[in-house]
Every structure is written in C-alpha cells, then in structure tokens.
Motif scaffolding. Structure first.
Motif, PDB file in Angstrom:
ATOM      1  N   THR A 268      44.098  47.004  53.664  1.00 57.42           N
ATOM      2  CA  THR A 268      43.777  47.344  52.277  1.00 57.42           C
ATOM      3  C   THR A 268      44.486  46.354  51.360  1.00 57.42           C
ATOM      4  O   THR A 268      45.675  46.077  51.536  1.00 57.42           O
ATOM      5  N   ILE A 269      43.758  45.825  50.395  1.00 58.21           N
ATOM      6  CA  ILE A 269      44.313  44.880  49.431  1.00 58.21           C
ATOM      7  C   ILE A 269      44.131  45.468  48.036  1.00 58.21           C
ATOM      8  O   ILE A 269      42.989  45.719  47.611  1.00 58.21           O
ATOM      9  N   LEU A 270      45.237  45.707  47.343  1.00 60.59           N
ATOM     10  CA  LEU A 270      45.220  46.297  46.008  1.00 60.59           C
ATOM     11  C   LEU A 270      45.567  45.217  44.996  1.00 60.59           C
ATOM     12  O   LEU A 270      46.663  44.651  45.033  1.00 60.59           O
ATOM     13  N   LEU A 271      44.623  44.920  44.108  1.00 54.94           N
ATOM     14  CA  LEU A 271      44.798  43.834  43.137  1.00 54.94           C
ATOM     15  C   LEU A 271      44.748  44.380  41.715  1.00 54.94           C
ATOM     16  O   LEU A 271      43.895  45.214  41.386  1.00 54.94           O
ATOM     17  N   LEU A 293      34.924  44.476  48.383  1.00 58.19           N
ATOM     18  CA  LEU A 293      35.342  45.414  47.342  1.00 58.19           C
ATOM     19  C   LEU A 293      34.968  46.827  47.755  1.00 58.19           C
ATOM     20  O   LEU A 293      33.817  47.109  48.071  1.00 58.19           O
ATOM     21  N   THR A 294      35.961  47.722  47.745  1.00 58.86           N
ATOM     22  CA  THR A 294      35.706  49.114  48.135  1.00 58.86           C
ATOM     23  C   THR A 294      36.020  50.108  47.026  1.00 58.86           C
ATOM     24  O   THR A 294      35.712  51.291  47.155  1.00 58.86           O
ATOM     25  N   TRP A 302      41.353  46.613  31.342  1.00 62.44           N
ATOM     26  CA  TRP A 302      41.927  46.189  32.618  1.00 62.44           C
ATOM     27  C   TRP A 302      41.225  46.875  33.779  1.00 62.44           C
ATOM     28  O   TRP A 302      40.699  47.974  33.652  1.00 62.44           O
ATOM     29  N   THR A 303      41.270  46.223  34.930  1.00 64.47           N
ATOM     30  CA  THR A 303      40.618  46.742  36.132  1.00 64.47           C
ATOM     31  C   THR A 303      41.569  46.668  37.321  1.00 64.47           C
ATOM     32  O   THR A 303      42.255  45.658  37.510  1.00 64.47           O
ATOM     33  N   ILE A 304      41.604  47.746  38.099  1.00 60.39           N
ATOM     34  CA  ILE A 304      42.388  47.779  39.336  1.00 60.39           C
ATOM     35  C   ILE A 304      41.389  47.779  40.493  1.00 60.39           C
ATOM     36  O   ILE A 304      40.489  48.629  40.551  1.00 60.39           O
ATOM     37  N   LEU A 305      41.521  46.823  41.386  1.00 59.48           N
ATOM     38  CA  LEU A 305      40.568  46.641  42.476  1.00 59.48           C
ATOM     39  C   LEU A 305      41.193  47.009  43.822  1.00 59.48           C
ATOM     40  O   LEU A 305      42.340  46.659  44.093  1.00 59.48           O
ATOM     41  N   THR A 306      40.398  47.658  44.649  1.00 55.24           N
ATOM     42  CA  THR A 306      40.780  47.906  46.042  1.00 55.24           C
ATOM     43  C   THR A 306      39.762  47.209  46.935  1.00 55.24           C
ATOM     44  O   THR A 306      38.552  47.399  46.777  1.00 55.24           O
ATOM     45  N   LEU A 307      40.272  46.378  47.842  1.00 58.91           N
ATOM     46  CA  LEU A 307      39.407  45.648  48.762  1.00 58.91           C
ATOM     47  C   LEU A 307      39.831  45.929  50.197  1.00 58.91           C
ATOM     48  O   LEU A 307      40.967  46.364  50.447  1.00 58.91           O
ATOM     49  N   THR A 308      38.923  45.655  51.101  1.00 61.00           N
ATOM     50  CA  THR A 308      39.222  45.774  52.533  1.00 61.00           C
ATOM     51  C   THR A 308      39.046  44.406  53.174  1.00 61.00           C
ATOM     52  O   THR A 308      38.014  43.742  52.967  1.00 61.00           O
TER      53      THR A 308
END
Length: 332
Positions: A268-271, A293-294, A302-308
């Motif tokens: 999991t990558i939290l940006l 992008l998940t 602002w935007t908080i992104l969660t990626l796999t």
C-alpha cells in the motif's frame, strides 16, 4: 484569516510588538503571495540562512497566501530583495518585519492550534491537552521547526486513511518526509509489531521527530536523514509493505520510481501533499511504475491518494540519479 499587523521599519531596532534589540531572538519578514507562488518556493533558490514558511490566509483562496521568512539577523536590503523575488506578485508590496523574542515563538507556535480528531487519533499541543477517545491515542505535537502538526488537510487526511487501514496487517512501514513524525507515530500505534522507518531530508525534522518520540513515550522507530528513498539505509530495509509520503506533488512525481522500487509486491502506498488538480500527473507517474490507484479523498483543494503496488516488485528501467530527478518534474 491571520490578523493584520502594521508594517515595521528595518534598521530601527524595533518592530511590531514592541520588541527591542536587547531581547530579540530572531526576525520574521512577511510578504503576501499566491498559492502557486507558495508551492513553487524552493529554499535552495536563496543563498541566505533562513527558514521559509507559507500559510493559507483564507481557506481555498488561491490569491491569499503569505510567505514568512525567519532569520537570526535583522533583514537587510539584500535579504528583503531575495525574499521578494520568490513572490513576484508582491513586487510593489512593503514587507512586514517583526522582531521576535523567545516568548513570541512559543505564543506563535501554539496560537489557534486547537486539538484535531481523526478516527481514533487526537492531536494536540501542550497548550490544549486532551484525553484520547476510548481505544484511541492522543499525540502531543507542538508546532515548531517541522511540518506535520496534524492541522493541515494533508496530514489529517493521512491520519484518517491510516485509521481506516487498522484491520490490515503491515510488517514493514516507511514514512518519507516525516516532518514531526506524526504519521509514523500513528502507524506505530496501529501496528506495534511492525518495523517502522521515518525519514526526512531536513536534519532538523529528524531532531523534532526524536523529541516528539520522547514526549509521547514512543520507541522503536528508526530515524534517517535522507533525500528521497535512495539512501542505502532505506534500500537495505526494503521492501516495505506500507509506504507513506506526505510531501508535495513535484517530489512525489520525481520520486515515483524510487518509492515504487522499495515497495513490496501489492504494498500500500499512501501519498499526500498534492492538489486535486495535480492528481492525474501523480497517478500517471506511479502507473508507469506498476502502481494502481485504489482510493482518493478530497479535502478542499487537497487530495490524499491510496495506491497498490504491482504484483511483482518494481525494478526501475534506468538508474535513478537524485541529481537528475528534474527529468521527472511535475508539469504545472
């Protein structure tokens, strides 16, 4: 909105607030600026020993931001010109210059910072102590030399995202650009058995994180001063199954290959630290590295992104030179 202060003259030994040169600890020079200018500011552009901070004066107003430059010496004409050059919209604006005492610093750092709550977490300053919610955790984070008191939408959004991941199992976690250490502390609370690494390019931020660990009774987080994720101390500990990076959109784009490279398969990558208008470019940079992008949450601009990360560990297609990251720069 920040209160307006009358302008003070340079070179008089006095500034707003009535401080004299006998008890002055440092100096603050302020200019109005736009959000675009604030985001583009790079402290490396000026050959002056100064701490630069930008503040949104009116929420979601692109034109009402402020640049504050803190120096140990009274600003002279050359300093003022260098600061003004960073914010072209203020070319004809007289700076507000304040002499600060140690007491001023304490008052400014705590002013208006009421406790914030996100999920099971509460973040507060020493001026506003609170008790944690049932089953939750309160963190004492005083404002100071590092970003991340929890009050900015990017940090609070990351706290919410981490809280939502509580039922998952992470064994190895890294927080890139840790600032005050807050997000690493939240991770340590949620996954106490995990190996956690917190890094920052600024040695002062790592010092602050260390101090905050002591203040909050936290141990076991490895602290590293590093630019990005190429430091041997970081790569030696890879792969990580949770990668957190709350920085800015430009660095997020430029570091995409190296962050993807230290992520475990399906990590999991939290940006965070990016504007919604910058989302596509950030997502595209990580898509090239096999990340999907998940999840996304918009907080104001602002935007908080969660990626796999991909099913197989990413291997960069070319050597990554930190001096050559400009080739991955954000197009804004």
């Amino acid at each position: 909105m920040s209160a307006e202060r009358p302008p003070a003259k340079v070179g008089t030994g006095f500034a707003s607030g009535g401080a004299t040169t006998d008890n002055v600890d440092s100096w603050k020079t302020s200019f109005p600026c736009t959000r675009a200018e604030a985001e583009a500011i790079d402290a490396g552009e000026i050959a002056i020993d100064a701490v630069l901070m930008t503040t949104e004066e009116i929420e979601d107003d692109r034109e009402r931001w402020r640049l504050d430059a803190y120096t140990e010496t009274e600003p002279d004409a050359a300093m003022i010109a260098a600061f003004r050059a960073l914010v072209p919209s203020a070319a004809a604006v007289a700076p507000v210059i304040e002499a600060l005492t140690a007491e001023d610093w304490v008052a400014m750092s705590q002013e208006g910072l009421e406790p914030i709550a996100e999920g099971r977490f509460v973040v507060h300053t020493s001026a506003h102590p609170v008790s944690p919610p049932a089953g939750g955790r309160a963190f004492l984070i005083d404002a100071g030399r590092a970003f991340g008191t929890g009050h900015h939408a990017t940090t609070s959004g990351c706290l919410k995202a981490l809280d939502a991941m509580a039922a998952r199992d992470f064994a190895s976690i890294i927080d890139i650009g840790t600032g005050t250490g807050l997000l690493a502390f939240a991770a340590a609370h949620l996954w106490p058995e995990a190996r956690i690494v917190a890094t920052d390019i600024d040695p002062a931020a790592i010092d602050v994180t260390r101090e905050n660990m002591t203040a909050n009774g936290i141990a076991g987080i490895d602290l590293i001063v590093a630019d990005g994720a190429l430091d041997p101390a970081i790569t030696a500990g890879a792969p990580y199954d949770l990668v957190i990076a709350n920085v800015l959109a430009g660095p997020l784009v430029s570091m995409a290959p190296e962050l993807a490279a230290i992520a475990a398969p399906r990590a999991t990558i939290l940006l965070a630290g990016l504007l919604e208008t910058q989302r596509a470019q950030v997502v595209d940079a990580y898509s090239v590295c096999g990340c999907t992008l998940t999840g996304a949450e918009i907080r104001g601009d602002w935007t908080i992104l969660t990626l796999t990360a991909g099913a197989e560990r990413y291997v960069p297609t070319k050597p990554i030179d930190p001096k050559g990251r400009d080739g991955w720069a954000l197009d804004i």
